[in-house]
Write a protein that holds these residues in place. Sequence first.
Motif, PDB file in Angstrom:
ATOM      1  N   ALA A 118      -6.592  43.564 -23.027  1.00  0.00           N
ATOM      2  CA  ALA A 118      -6.803  44.423 -21.860  1.00  0.00           C
ATOM      3  C   ALA A 118      -5.492  44.701 -21.135  1.00  0.00           C
ATOM      4  O   ALA A 118      -5.211  45.834 -20.722  1.00  0.00           O
ATOM      5  CB  ALA A 118      -7.804  43.772 -20.909  1.00  0.00           C
ATOM      6  N   ARG A 119      -4.676  43.671 -20.970  1.00  0.00           N
ATOM      7  CA  ARG A 119      -3.396  43.856 -20.273  1.00  0.00           C
ATOM      8  C   ARG A 119      -2.456  44.746 -21.078  1.00  0.00           C
ATOM      9  O   ARG A 119      -1.797  45.637 -20.533  1.00  0.00           O
ATOM     10  CB  ARG A 119      -2.736  42.495 -20.021  1.00  0.00           C
ATOM     11  N   ALA A 120      -2.385  44.509 -22.384  1.00  0.00           N
ATOM     12  CA  ALA A 120      -1.475  45.268 -23.232  1.00  0.00           C
ATOM     13  C   ALA A 120      -1.843  46.752 -23.261  1.00  0.00           C
ATOM     14  O   ALA A 120      -0.990  47.625 -23.080  1.00  0.00           O
ATOM     15  CB  ALA A 120      -1.481  44.690 -24.651  1.00  0.00           C
ATOM     16  N   VAL A 121      -3.124  47.028 -23.464  1.00  0.00           N
ATOM     17  CA  VAL A 121      -3.582  48.423 -23.505  1.00  0.00           C
ATOM     18  C   VAL A 121      -3.506  49.046 -22.111  1.00  0.00           C
ATOM     19  O   VAL A 121      -3.184  50.223 -21.962  1.00  0.00           O
ATOM     20  CB  VAL A 121      -5.017  48.502 -24.063  1.00  0.00           C
ATOM     21  N   GLY A 122      -3.766  48.243 -21.087  1.00  0.00           N
ATOM     22  CA  GLY A 122      -3.728  48.749 -19.717  1.00  0.00           C
ATOM     23  C   GLY A 122      -2.363  49.252 -19.302  1.00  0.00           C
ATOM     24  O   GLY A 122      -2.256  50.148 -18.453  1.00  0.00           O
ATOM     25  N   LEU A 123      -1.294  48.700 -19.892  1.00  0.00           N
ATOM     26  CA  LEU A 123       0.054  49.166 -19.576  1.00  0.00           C
ATOM     27  C   LEU A 123       0.226  50.640 -19.905  1.00  0.00           C
ATOM     28  O   LEU A 123       0.898  51.381 -19.184  1.00  0.00           O
ATOM     29  CB  LEU A 123       1.091  48.343 -20.348  1.00  0.00           C
ATOM     30  N   VAL A 124      -0.390  51.069 -21.001  1.00  0.00           N
ATOM     31  CA  VAL A 124      -0.295  52.469 -21.407  1.00  0.00           C
ATOM     32  C   VAL A 124      -1.019  53.358 -20.404  1.00  0.00           C
ATOM     33  O   VAL A 124      -0.500  54.397 -19.975  1.00  0.00           O
ATOM     34  CB  VAL A 124      -0.874  52.662 -22.822  1.00  0.00           C
ATOM     35  N   PHE A 125      -2.221  52.963 -20.013  1.00  0.00           N
ATOM     36  CA  PHE A 125      -2.975  53.753 -19.044  1.00  0.00           C
ATOM     37  C   PHE A 125      -2.237  53.839 -17.706  1.00  0.00           C
ATOM     38  O   PHE A 125      -2.244  54.878 -17.050  1.00  0.00           O
ATOM     39  CB  PHE A 125      -4.360  53.152 -18.820  1.00  0.00           C
ATOM     40  N   THR A 126      -1.603  52.740 -17.322  1.00  0.00           N
ATOM     41  CA  THR A 126      -0.860  52.723 -16.059  1.00  0.00           C
ATOM     42  C   THR A 126       0.291  53.713 -16.098  1.00  0.00           C
ATOM     43  O   THR A 126       0.551  54.435 -15.120  1.00  0.00           O
ATOM     44  CB  THR A 126      -0.319  51.305 -15.772  1.00  0.00           C
ATOM     45  N   THR A 127       0.974  53.793 -17.227  1.00  0.00           N
ATOM     46  CA  THR A 127       2.077  54.746 -17.378  1.00  0.00           C
ATOM     47  C   THR A 127       1.591  56.170 -17.175  1.00  0.00           C
ATOM     48  O   THR A 127       2.204  56.967 -16.449  1.00  0.00           O
ATOM     49  CB  THR A 127       2.715  54.615 -18.772  1.00  0.00           C
TER      50      THR A 127
END
Length: 207
Positions: free
Chosen positions: A91-100
């Motif tokens: 969740a954290r790893a994939v969430g970084l992309v969404f945050t960008t």
Amino acid sequence: MGEVPGLRERKKLRTRHALIAEALRLFLEKGYEQTTVSEIAMAADVSTRTFFSYFASKEEVLLYNARENLDRTLRAVAERRSDESPADLLARAVGLVFTTFAEDAEVARELASINQLVMSVPSLRAQALLLLFDTQRQLADALHRVCPDELDLIEASAAVGAVIGAAKLAGFVSLKRGDSSEEMVEACRRAADIALAGVRAVTIPEP
């Protein structure tokens, strides 16, 4: 002197965005196959040599973001925190992309335009599909590598496929119905959260 690298990096980002923007405009106006690298460089007011210092080919203009996102996600997985479950790590790893995408509206708009174009050109669609499979394979390998006692490779592959597949499909559906780039990013995030709920349900150790 400390400000120079920041200024240089911002200039590089502006040039890259200009190349992407002009490439997308020309692809839409003339067609992907009919547009040359020289035309893209000229439209962005840079040399062809400068174009190749940013992108290896026309195709790379459209797929660079996927490769950068993979690198960012792999780094996050490799830096697993001591208290993170496999699902929380994913969740954290994939969430970084969404945050960008959420923090940079220009990048989100570029992504929406690129996805629409890729889906309209058969050769690009095939290449994007191969890249998607390779992305999922590398991410599954990385997840299994840092969670060997909690997920075997099949389980890691299933978790990654569920989350990435859900996000990708939701993004394409969002674009197809005419959503904005911001709505597309939110659709991807929501779909990933739904998939992650399922991953958490099957990866919680039994008491």
